[in-house]
Design an enzyme around this catalytic site. Structure first.
Site, PDB file in Angstrom:
ATOM      1  CD  GLU A  23      -2.907   1.492   0.847  1.00 51.35           C
ATOM      2  OE1 GLU A  23      -2.906   1.296  -0.372  1.00 51.35           O
ATOM      3  OE2 GLU A  23      -3.905   1.891   1.486  1.00 51.35           O
ATOM      4  CB  THR A  40      -4.820   8.657  -1.525  1.00 50.54           C
ATOM      5  OG1 THR A  40      -5.805   7.671  -1.826  1.00 50.54           O
ATOM      6  CG2 THR A  40      -4.698   8.761  -0.023  1.00 50.54           C
TER       7      THR A  40
HETATM    8  N1  HSE Z   1      -7.370   7.496   5.752  1.00 44.72           N
HETATM    9  C1  HSE Z   1      -6.962   7.728   4.403  1.00 44.72           C
HETATM   10  C2  HSE Z   1      -7.373   9.113   3.993  1.00 44.72           C
HETATM   11  C3  HSE Z   1      -7.615   6.694   3.519  1.00 44.72           C
HETATM   12  O1  HSE Z   1      -8.507   9.500   4.249  1.00 44.72           O
HETATM   13  O2  HSE Z   1      -6.547   9.829   3.417  1.00 44.72           O
HETATM   14  C4  HSE Z   1      -7.227   6.829   2.089  1.00 44.72           C
HETATM   15  O3  HSE Z   1      -6.439   5.782   1.661  1.00 44.72           O
END
Ligand code: HSE
Length: 313
Positions: free
Chosen positions: A132, A184
């Site tokens: 990941e 992201t």
């Molecule tokens: N917790 C992470 C975010 C999840 O909200 O950026 C995304 O992979």
């Protein structure tokens, strides 16, 4: 005789659950990614083929999440031989459904199965996190629910820091994914660097309320607590088209709450019955399509099981 190939499925995940940024996540029954690992005599992991990604994923083994997870799993196994991976993507990329985590987890589970499954899920966790991290940083709120299943509290990146939480009986989810990519990294770049003490107190209280609701199996209170995010959603809302309209329409159709799934743009509606989730999914998809934004909606439930081996030959 040694196995020649193994195939594993790993599900989509909803990270954050609204207020629990980077510390809460859950596994869905569907959709998910499938990875087949075939034994090869040369060491290390390579990609044989990727299906369903429209040619967008890297074939470079150091940049591909599944390949990195497979390589790390081979190291954990102490395997002298290597694997060639065929990745079948059913999850849309950059959609907030844990696509990179699903490919990493499916690869790790498939490689482990190929070698007779000597490693536990706990032992596979570091390999999945490494996979990941190749694309979206060191956080386990997608990887952990994907691997272990259910609803999980991710208090850190080691197996001892992952805690399974109760799954409310009446919990049904409706999800809608508009055809808008929100990587992201971009969704993290818009977040504030500091948080006011007042917001910290509100956020902490909301997480505590959510955990309490999960333990009581109270879906309505769970949904209400999830929506109390005063830090992350306000910073990201502009990246999610029609969020207020979708939230209002979903609630009109019976949803108890709507939050951004992970880093978005998928939106997740919490419901307390299958017919309601079905209706909410339809309404959310309609709102996007009516605005000229292609979207896919689905209703599903939590997978208590997480990733699983499909076949070993
Ligand atoms: N917790 C992470 C975010 C999840 O909200 O950026 C995304 O992979």
């Amino acid at each position: 005789m040694a196995n020649t190939s193994a195939e594993a499925f790993a599900p989509a995940t909803v990270a954050n659950l609204g207020v629990g940024f980077d510390i809460l996540g859950l596994a869905l029954q569907e959709p998910g990614d499938t990875v087949r690992a075939e034994r090869r005599t040369e060491p290390g992991a390579v990609i044989a083929r990727i299906e369903g990604d429209g040619g967008r994923l890297p074939l470079d083994p150091t940049k591909n999440t599944a390949c990195v997870a497979a390589r790390e799993t081979l190291k954990l196994l102490g395997a002298a031989q290597g694997v060639a991976l065929t990745i079948h993507k059913d999850l849309p990329l950059a959609s907030g459904l844990g696509s990179s985590a699903a490919s990493a987890v499916a690869a790790a589970v498939a490689v482990n199965a190929l070698f007779g499954s000597p490693l536990t899920c706990e032992e596979l966790l570091p390999a999945c996190i490494e996979g990941e991290a190749a694309v979206s940083g060191y956080h386990a709120d997608n990887v952990a629910p994907c691997l272990f299943g259910g609803v999980v509290l991710v208090a850190g990146t080691t197996a001892e820091q992952i805690f399974r939480l109760p799954i409310p009986d009446r919990l049904h989810l409706a999800l809608v994914t508009p055809d808008v990519a929100v990587p992201t990294a971009m969704a993290r770049a818009v977040l504030p660097k500091t948080v006011e003490l007042h917001d910290m107190v509100l956020q902490t209280a909301a997480v505590a309320r959510l955990l309490n609701a999960l333990h009581r199996g109270d879906v309505a209170d769970m949904a209400a607590a999830m929506e109390l995010d005063t830090v992350i959603e306000p910073a990201r809302a502009h990246l999610m088209p029609l969020l207020p309209e979708i939230r209002a329409a979903a609630k009109q159709a019976g949803a108890l709450g709507v939050v951004i799934s992970g880093a978005g743009p998928t939106l997740c509606a919490v419901c307390d019955s299958q017919p309601t989730a079905q209706a909410v999914a339809g309404v959310m998809e309609y709102i996007y399509r009516n605005a000229g934004i292609p979207a896919t909606a689905r209703q599903t439930r939590i997978s208590a099981e997480g990733a699983r081996v499909l076949r070993v030959d």
